[in-house]
Design a protein around this motif. Structure first.
Motif, PDB file in Angstrom:
ATOM      1  N   LYS A 591       0.819  -1.290  -0.014  1.00 46.28           N
ATOM      2  CA  LYS A 591      -0.029  -0.069  -0.040  1.00 46.28           C
ATOM      3  C   LYS A 591       0.865   1.269  -0.087  1.00 46.28           C
ATOM      4  CE  LYS A 591      -3.904  -2.276   0.227  1.00 46.28           C
ATOM      5  NZ  LYS A 591      -4.609  -2.444  -0.895  1.00 46.28           N
ATOM      6  N   ALA A 592       2.057   1.242   0.557  1.00 39.48           N
ATOM      7  CA  ALA A 592       2.737   2.481   0.625  1.00 39.48           C
ATOM      8  C   ALA A 592       4.388   2.146   0.450  1.00 39.48           C
ATOM      9  CB  ALA A 592       2.747   3.017   1.948  1.00 39.48           C
ATOM     10  N   MET A 593       4.983   3.001  -0.118  1.00 41.96           N
ATOM     11  CA  MET A 593       6.369   2.757  -0.132  1.00 41.96           C
ATOM     12  C   MET A 593       7.201   4.020  -0.204  1.00 41.96           C
ATOM     13  SD  MET A 593       8.158   1.069  -3.752  1.00 41.96           S
ATOM     14  CE  MET A 593       7.734  -0.335  -3.758  1.00 41.96           C
ATOM     15  N   TYR A 594       8.440   3.790   0.414  1.00 39.87           N
ATOM     16  CA  TYR A 594       9.639   4.895   0.670  1.00 39.87           C
ATOM     17  C   TYR A 594      10.673   4.549  -0.119  1.00 39.87           C
ATOM     18  CZ  TYR A 594      11.875   8.204   3.775  1.00 39.87           C
ATOM     19  OH  TYR A 594      12.755   9.416   4.262  1.00 39.87           O
ATOM     20  N   VAL A 595      10.899   5.568  -0.992  1.00 44.04           N
ATOM     21  CA  VAL A 595      12.046   5.404  -2.057  1.00 44.04           C
ATOM     22  C   VAL A 595      13.081   6.451  -1.581  1.00 44.04           C
ATOM     23  CG1 VAL A 595      12.869   5.219  -4.380  1.00 44.04           C
ATOM     24  CG2 VAL A 595      10.316   4.559  -3.857  1.00 44.04           C
ATOM     25  N   MET A 596      14.232   6.067  -1.505  1.00 40.77           N
ATOM     26  CA  MET A 596      15.363   7.009  -1.051  1.00 40.77           C
ATOM     27  C   MET A 596      16.307   7.022  -2.168  1.00 40.77           C
ATOM     28  SD  MET A 596      17.767   7.167   2.254  1.00 40.77           S
ATOM     29  CE  MET A 596      18.715   5.718   1.802  1.00 40.77           C
ATOM     30  N   GLY A 597      16.437   7.998  -2.757  1.00 40.00           N
ATOM     31  CA  GLY A 597      17.641   8.187  -3.714  1.00 40.00           C
ATOM     32  C   GLY A 597      17.401   6.909  -4.769  1.00 40.00           C
ATOM     33  N   GLU A 598      16.410   6.555  -5.215  1.00 43.11           N
ATOM     34  CA  GLU A 598      16.495   5.774  -6.307  1.00 43.11           C
ATOM     35  C   GLU A 598      15.458   5.921  -7.190  1.00 43.11           C
ATOM     36  OE1 GLU A 598      17.631   3.818  -8.744  1.00 43.11           O
ATOM     37  OE2 GLU A 598      18.783   2.614  -6.987  1.00 43.11           O
ATOM     38  N   ASN A 599      15.517   5.376  -8.414  1.00 41.96           N
ATOM     39  CA  ASN A 599      14.590   5.657  -9.447  1.00 41.96           C
ATOM     40  C   ASN A 599      14.329   4.540 -10.163  1.00 41.96           C
ATOM     41  OD1 ASN A 599      13.097   6.709 -11.721  1.00 41.96           O
ATOM     42  ND2 ASN A 599      14.801   7.788 -12.697  1.00 41.96           N
ATOM     43  N   PRO A 600      13.266   3.815  -9.451  1.00 42.07           N
ATOM     44  CA  PRO A 600      12.861   2.256  -9.827  1.00 42.07           C
ATOM     45  C   PRO A 600      12.328   2.421 -11.407  1.00 42.07           C
ATOM     46  CG  PRO A 600      11.874   2.896  -7.730  1.00 42.07           C
ATOM     47  CD  PRO A 600      12.661   3.888  -8.332  1.00 42.07           C
ATOM     48  N   VAL A 601      11.258   3.255 -11.664  1.00 42.04           N
ATOM     49  CA  VAL A 601      10.898   3.316 -12.841  1.00 42.04           C
ATOM     50  C   VAL A 601      11.868   3.349 -13.934  1.00 42.04           C
ATOM     51  CG1 VAL A 601       9.566   4.788 -14.482  1.00 42.04           C
ATOM     52  CG2 VAL A 601       8.856   4.670 -12.143  1.00 42.04           C
ATOM     53  N   PHE A 602      13.132   3.991 -13.754  1.00 39.96           N
ATOM     54  CA  PHE A 602      14.056   3.988 -14.772  1.00 39.96           C
ATOM     55  C   PHE A 602      15.182   2.853 -14.688  1.00 39.96           C
ATOM     56  CE2 PHE A 602      17.496   5.578 -17.086  1.00 39.96           C
ATOM     57  CZ  PHE A 602      17.068   5.794 -18.386  1.00 39.96           C
ATOM     58  N   ASN A 603      15.299   2.474 -13.632  1.00 41.63           N
ATOM     59  CA  ASN A 603      16.401   1.458 -13.088  1.00 41.63           C
ATOM     60  C   ASN A 603      15.919   0.180 -13.060  1.00 41.63           C
ATOM     61  OD1 ASN A 603      18.480   3.627 -13.518  1.00 41.63           O
ATOM     62  ND2 ASN A 603      18.217   4.098 -11.463  1.00 41.63           N
ATOM     63  N   LEU A 604      14.634  -0.178 -13.031  1.00 45.05           N
ATOM     64  CA  LEU A 604      14.246  -1.620 -12.943  1.00 45.05           C
ATOM     65  C   LEU A 604      13.573  -1.908 -14.384  1.00 45.05           C
ATOM     66  CD1 LEU A 604      12.512  -1.938  -9.686  1.00 45.05           C
ATOM     67  CD2 LEU A 604      14.812  -2.376 -10.140  1.00 45.05           C
ATOM     68  N   THR A 628      12.772  12.862 -10.783  1.00 49.72           N
ATOM     69  CA  THR A 628      13.039  11.762 -11.240  1.00 49.72           C
ATOM     70  C   THR A 628      11.674  11.180 -12.008  1.00 49.72           C
ATOM     71  OG1 THR A 628      12.942  10.277  -9.588  1.00 49.72           O
ATOM     72  CG2 THR A 628      15.244  10.992 -10.072  1.00 49.72           C
ATOM     73  N   GLU A 629      11.659  10.080 -12.748  1.00 46.18           N
ATOM     74  CA  GLU A 629      10.556   9.537 -13.337  1.00 46.18           C
ATOM     75  C   GLU A 629       9.872   8.780 -12.206  1.00 46.18           C
ATOM     76  OE1 GLU A 629      13.735   9.190 -14.303  1.00 46.18           O
ATOM     77  OE2 GLU A 629      13.744   8.756 -16.675  1.00 46.18           O
ATOM     78  N   THR A 630      10.437   8.408 -11.193  1.00 49.42           N
ATOM     79  CA  THR A 630       9.692   7.958 -10.162  1.00 49.42           C
ATOM     80  C   THR A 630       9.106   8.908  -9.060  1.00 49.42           C
ATOM     81  OG1 THR A 630      11.250   5.783 -10.222  1.00 49.42           O
ATOM     82  CG2 THR A 630       9.874   6.467  -8.040  1.00 49.42           C
ATOM     83  N   ALA A 631       9.796  10.087  -8.980  1.00 50.57           N
ATOM     84  CA  ALA A 631       9.288  11.085  -8.080  1.00 50.57           C
ATOM     85  C   ALA A 631       8.230  11.574  -8.584  1.00 50.57           C
ATOM     86  CB  ALA A 631      10.473  12.166  -8.005  1.00 50.57           C
TER      87      ALA A 631
END
Lengths: 862, 156
Positions: A591-604, A628-631
């Protein structure tokens, strides 16, 4: 013991050296121009001439070896006279434009002329005129100023190994050319810039923006780009990094840098940096105060936890953030939110491969000293080009070749092509077979060493004979036996393993074979590493199955240790890894996610799926330095301080811990501080005054990092396993299952890993953007011909997931069955097109089985 | 893009086999390239460095150092005339003027029709039979104005 006398001072020497080195060791200065401690000796400039008793004429001290009883004088009237004469010659064609020249103040020629003269010249002839050359994106050449010391060409050829520049023409017409910028010629390392004693070759990045004496601070820090972790010195003026220079004698890179490290620092002060927290309201980001943003994040994460349980929250940590950031982040996820759902993009290959290798050989098996590569007698490279992924490590392999070592490669490695490698080039799908054959042959030649029974049982099963495999791989038996003979005869071998192996079909099995080879020849393993703190993110426990200190979570005693230290109860079950997280988000379980200093949309892999999954989340918070794309998908975006603005530590691929230091000031908070603030709002207080106190906690709780201090790290006393305890005895079955069947035939999509970029940070660096401005499709000329694609044509490359339109670049180094696209530029990343399966053994995505079609959609611009 | 003919590629590969390293084969290979293309253009350097697997900068460094490599396009036939001491005493300078006046051939220059280029040489080892010159690879001595006319007639 050799005793020599220089200027009346008696010097005792343990070993043979040149007179110049002896003098320097005793603090006696002898002027030089062509001499440089990193370079081969040349004896060209004649400025280091000295008087030696019983020798008929002046001698060049840089090439003259000491002998016992030698009596040397370095500063006499006669010598000064000669030096003045040499300088007068050097100035015949020198423009004397010091007031305008950026080098003034640190120019070796200027200093020498100031000391020895001449004050006037006897030459009345016209000076040679050469206009300043600005054709190169990052280097400015001014050949009028050149003194032909050839330091740059000796650096380029003899140390960097690029051989991109040479002395062109002869006599008075000599000049240095060309910075050709082809894929494997100029590597834009800028090491010629650091050795040029005058203003002939300089960086364009700081052109006319400061004087050397205006540098307020020289701050030693660790490069933010790849896993090598080079020491670099940031020169700062007015809170701006003006220039990055290497440090001679630094343990990892010893005065060398690559293009990213030297020219890639401008992302720090980039105008697109995030400055204030953003909260999305009705689909639009609005600026918010820190209080609001942190309050909202705390509230929403708390709600998610209370409503859906801790398992519905996940966190993604960052291999670009410091150990301190990552430690606090995982502590927040585990203690404050109560979940082990924490991972990073290390899961893309490094984490799984390292765990596999360590399961066989024990913890720390990949932590080998990079500079040791050049002392190996044999280096085997499997799975990619080390000279582009980890350039400074690549230099060590080149140095190994130069010192007479044997370089063996499976597949073609363009960056080593001038270093006489023995190459075995099987078809793309035959690599597994070839490795099996090498293992079998090594066993029959050398026998089993007997020290690792678990592994040997698995090795005994491998069976492939040379004649059959040679036929299937299209290789000559002779080249295979030569290759295997070299491996078998190696005394101090190293095995370098790259991503192309780790992210390939059957990668788990291939990695087993690579480990088997390494075991049979008693080699050291180097696992190439993309990010500055990829090792650190694992060592800090940012993995669903690891606690800080690289301790498996599944062991109750380790959990207990941290439960005591953190005064909490830890969930027993391993959390979700990064791919599970995306899947769980897509299915609605997360339900919730905390992404620190990463761009999963682009890097996965497979961006569409990732975007859809993240959009399904009830709450997404992204903490980053750029939008970023993820942000863009986030509900809250928190701006963090970047690498250049904070203190901390990185752990490199050798597992050496090194300091990251604040170079420039900026308003805002470090990643760890933001996380701690959120935690405080959720009533779990984390008391850290600064990064030092975070590190202190790490050294208290992590058995691996026990008792380390920042001061020791600064001294370089941080080689694995430090003073701590590496993990012993925790082993699982060695898996040798092959996983999926690899598709044969057809055209596949592959990842181009250019030397000049790493993605997230590098695409925000204007200088690197000038060197390599945009994505291209690299294609073998023969393949291109069958598709009627010419160099520069615009092509559409499509997979089952999507398509991209890019200019084609014909590259003879590319395999015929692959087209390569990089994963760097926004909207043009290759990973987004790759809906990849995961290797069942390593858990990393299989990226070499994505079928691709290429069609021409536009003609080359002429 | 210029490319070597198959025979030339074979010839360079043959040369390569005589030397321990690719770099050692650079001098003769560049000479072959010059023969094939007339001069060492940037493309010629690329072709040689590709064929030998030697970095292009190294090939260029070598090719621009030695005087017998031509780094700019010359006429179809290259006249190399000596004006060193013996030749000078026996009238080589008059022959330079003769070439200039009659053929429009300046030292270092090329005739308008691209037929001849003139390079002034420093001694070709024919002092006993001076003045002397080379036309392409052919050697001529005891030159006179009339004799030069006859010689150049052979080269169209």
């Amino acid at each position: 013991m050799i005793t020599i006398t220089i200027n009346g001072k008696e010097i005792k020497l343990e070993k043979a050296m040149t007179v110049l080195e002896a003098a320097r060791s005793a603090g006696i200065k002898i002027p030089t121009l062509c001499y440089h401690e990193q370079l081969e000796k040349y004896g060209g400039c004649r400025l280091c001439l000295v008087e030696v008793e019983k020798m008929p004429r002046l001698q060049t001290s840089c090439t003259l070896m000491v002998t016992d009883g030698m009596v040397v004088r370095t500063e006499t009237e006669a010598i000064a006279d000669v030096r003045r004469g040499i300088l007068e010659f050097l100035l015949i064609n020198h423009p004397l434009d010091c007031p305008y020249c950026d080098k003034a103040g640190e120019c070796e020629l200027q200093d020498l002329v100031e000391k020895y003269g001449p004050t006037t010249s006897r030459f009345r002839e016209k000076k040679r005129k050469v206009t300043e050359n600005l054709q190169d994106p990052v280097i400015v050449r001014n050949m009028e100023r050149c003194v032909m010391c050839t330091r740059c060409t000796r650096m380029c050829e003899g140390v960097q190994g690029a051989s991109a520049i040479a002395v062109i023409s002869r006599g008075g017409h000599s000049h240095i050319e060309p910075f050709s910028g082809n894929r494997y010629d100029c590597e834009y390392c800028g090491n010629c810039v650091s050795v040029c004693p005058v203003g002939a070759i300089m960086s364009r990045l700081h052109r006319h923006s400061y004087r050397p004496w205006q540098v307020k601070e020289n701050i030693e820090t660790t490069c933010p780009y790849c896993g090598v972790g080079c020491t670099l010195v940031a020169q700062v003026r007015d809170d701006v990094i003006k220039r990055v220079v290497p440090k001679i004698g630094s343990p990892v890179n010893n005065g060398m840098l690559c293009s990213r490290g030297r020219f890639g620092y401008e992302f720090v002060g980039h105008k697109e940096r995030l400055t204030v927290p953003l909260i999305k309201k009705a689909g639009v980001f609005e600026e918010a105060t820190w209080e609001e943003a942190i309050g909202l994040v705390a509230k929403r994460l708390g709600e998610a936890r209370d409503k859906h349980g801790s398992g519905a929250i996940a966190g993604i940590a960052s291999p670009r953030c410091t150990n301190e950031d990552n430690y606090v982040f995982q502590k927040f996820m585990r203690v404050t939110l109560g979940t082990n759902n924490i991972d990073s993009t290390a899961r893309m290959g490094y984490a799984g491969a390292q765990a596999f290798i360590e399961n066989i050989f024990g913890q720390g098996a990949t932590g080998n000293i990079i500079s040791g590569l050049s002392n190996s007698d044999t280096v085997l490279v499997i799975g990619g080009d080390p000279t582009t992924v980890n350039p400074i490590l690549g230099l060590q392999i080149r140095a190994c070749s130069r010192r007479g070592g044997t370089i063996l490669t499976v597949g073609h490695v363009p960056g080593l092509q001038h270093f006489t490698p023995m190459e075995l080039k099987p078809g793309r799908r035959q690599e597994t077979l070839l490795l099996e054959c090498v293992v079998t042959a090594l066993v029959s030649r050398k026998g089993l060493p007997g020290s690792n029974q678990r592994l040997e049982e698995k090795i005994k099963v491998v069976n492939a004979d040379i004649a059959t495999v040679a036929g299937q791989c299209g290789l000559h038996e002779k080249e295979m036996t030569d290759f295997i003979d070299s491996l078998a005869g190696a005394g101090t071998p190293a095995v370098v393993i790259g991503k192309e192996l780790v992210q390939a079909c059957n990668s788990g099995y291939r990695l087993f074979l690579a480990c088997a080879i390494s075991y049979l020849i008693n080699g050291r393993i180097y696992l190439l590493c993309d990010h500055a703190n990829e090792q650190g993110v694992l060592d800090m426990g940012c993995a669903p199955d690891l606690l800080p200190g690289y301790r498996p979570l599944s062991y109750a005693e380790f959990r207990k240790r941290y439960e005591t230290a953190w005064k909490t109860t830890l969930p027993e079950k391993n959390g979700l890894n990064i791919f599970d997280m995306i899947a769980a988000a897509g299915s609605g379980a997360l339900k919730a996610m905390y992404v620190m200093g990463e761009n999963p949309v682009f890097n996965l892999p497979d961006s569409k799926t990732t975007v859809a999954a993240l959009q399904k989340l009830e709450f997404l918070v992204v903490q980053d330095i750029f939008m970023t794309e993820t942000a863009r998908l986030a509900d809250v975006v928190l701006p963090a301080l970047s690498w250049g603005e904070k203190y901390g530590t990185f752990t490199n691929m050798e597992r050496r811990i090194q300091r990251v230091r604040k170079t420039v000031g900026r308003e805002g908070m470090e990643d760890w501080r933001i996380v701690a603030e959120i935690s405080k709002h959720m009533s779990v207080r984390m008391h850290y005054a600064d990064s030092g106190s975070v590190f202190e906690e790490i050294t208290k709780v992590s058995p691996l990092h026990r008792d380390l201090t920042y001061d020791e790290i600064a001294e370089g006393a941080t080689i694995y396993p430090y003073k701590g305890e590496p993990l012993r005895g925790a082993t699982e079955e060695i898996r040798t299952d092959r996983g999926m069947t690899c598709p044969e035939g057809g055209l596949f999509l592959g990842i181009d890993r250019p030397l000049f970029h790493s993605g997230t940070l590098s695409r925000m660096s204007p200088a690197l953007g000038k060197i390599c401005p945009d994505a291209v499709l690299r294609i073998n000329p023969e393949t291109a011909a069958t598709l009627l694609v010419a160099d520069g044509d615009i092509v559409r490359v499509s997979t089952a997931t999507g398509s991209l339109e890019l200019p084609a670049v014909l590259d003879k180094h590319a395999d015929r069955s692959v087209v390569l696209v990089s994963n760097i530029f926004e909207g043009r990343g290759v990973l987004g097109l790759m809906a990849a399966a995961l290797d069942p053994v390593l858990g990393s995505p299989v990226l070499d089985t994505i079928p691709a079609t290429v069609e021409r959609v536009g003609k080359a611009k002429v | 893009m210029i490319t070597f003919s198959q025979t030339t590629i074979k010839e360079i590969e043959e040369i390569r086999r005589k030397y321990p390293t690719s770099r050692a084969a650079l001098l003769p290979a560049l000479y072959v390239a010059q023969r094939e293309f007339g001069w060492l253009s940037p493309e010629a350097y690329t072709a040689v460095s590709d064929l030998l697997g030697v970095p292009e900068a190294i090939a260029r460094g070598v090719g621009t150092f030695y005087a017998m490599y031509r780094n700019k396009p010359l006429g179809r036939h290259v006249v190399q005339l000596c004006t060193n001491v013996s030749c000078m005493i026996l009238g080589a300078e008059r022959l330079v003027d003769f070439l200039k006046n009659k053929y429009g051939l300046e030292p270092g220059g090329t005739t308008a029709d691209g037929r001849f280029s003139l390079v002034i040489m420093e001694c070709i080892g024919a002092c006993g039979t001076a003045p002397a010159m080379l036309v392409n690879d052919d050697f001529y001595e005891n030159l006179t104005e009339k004799y030069i006319d006859e010689i150049l007639e052979k080269y169209r």
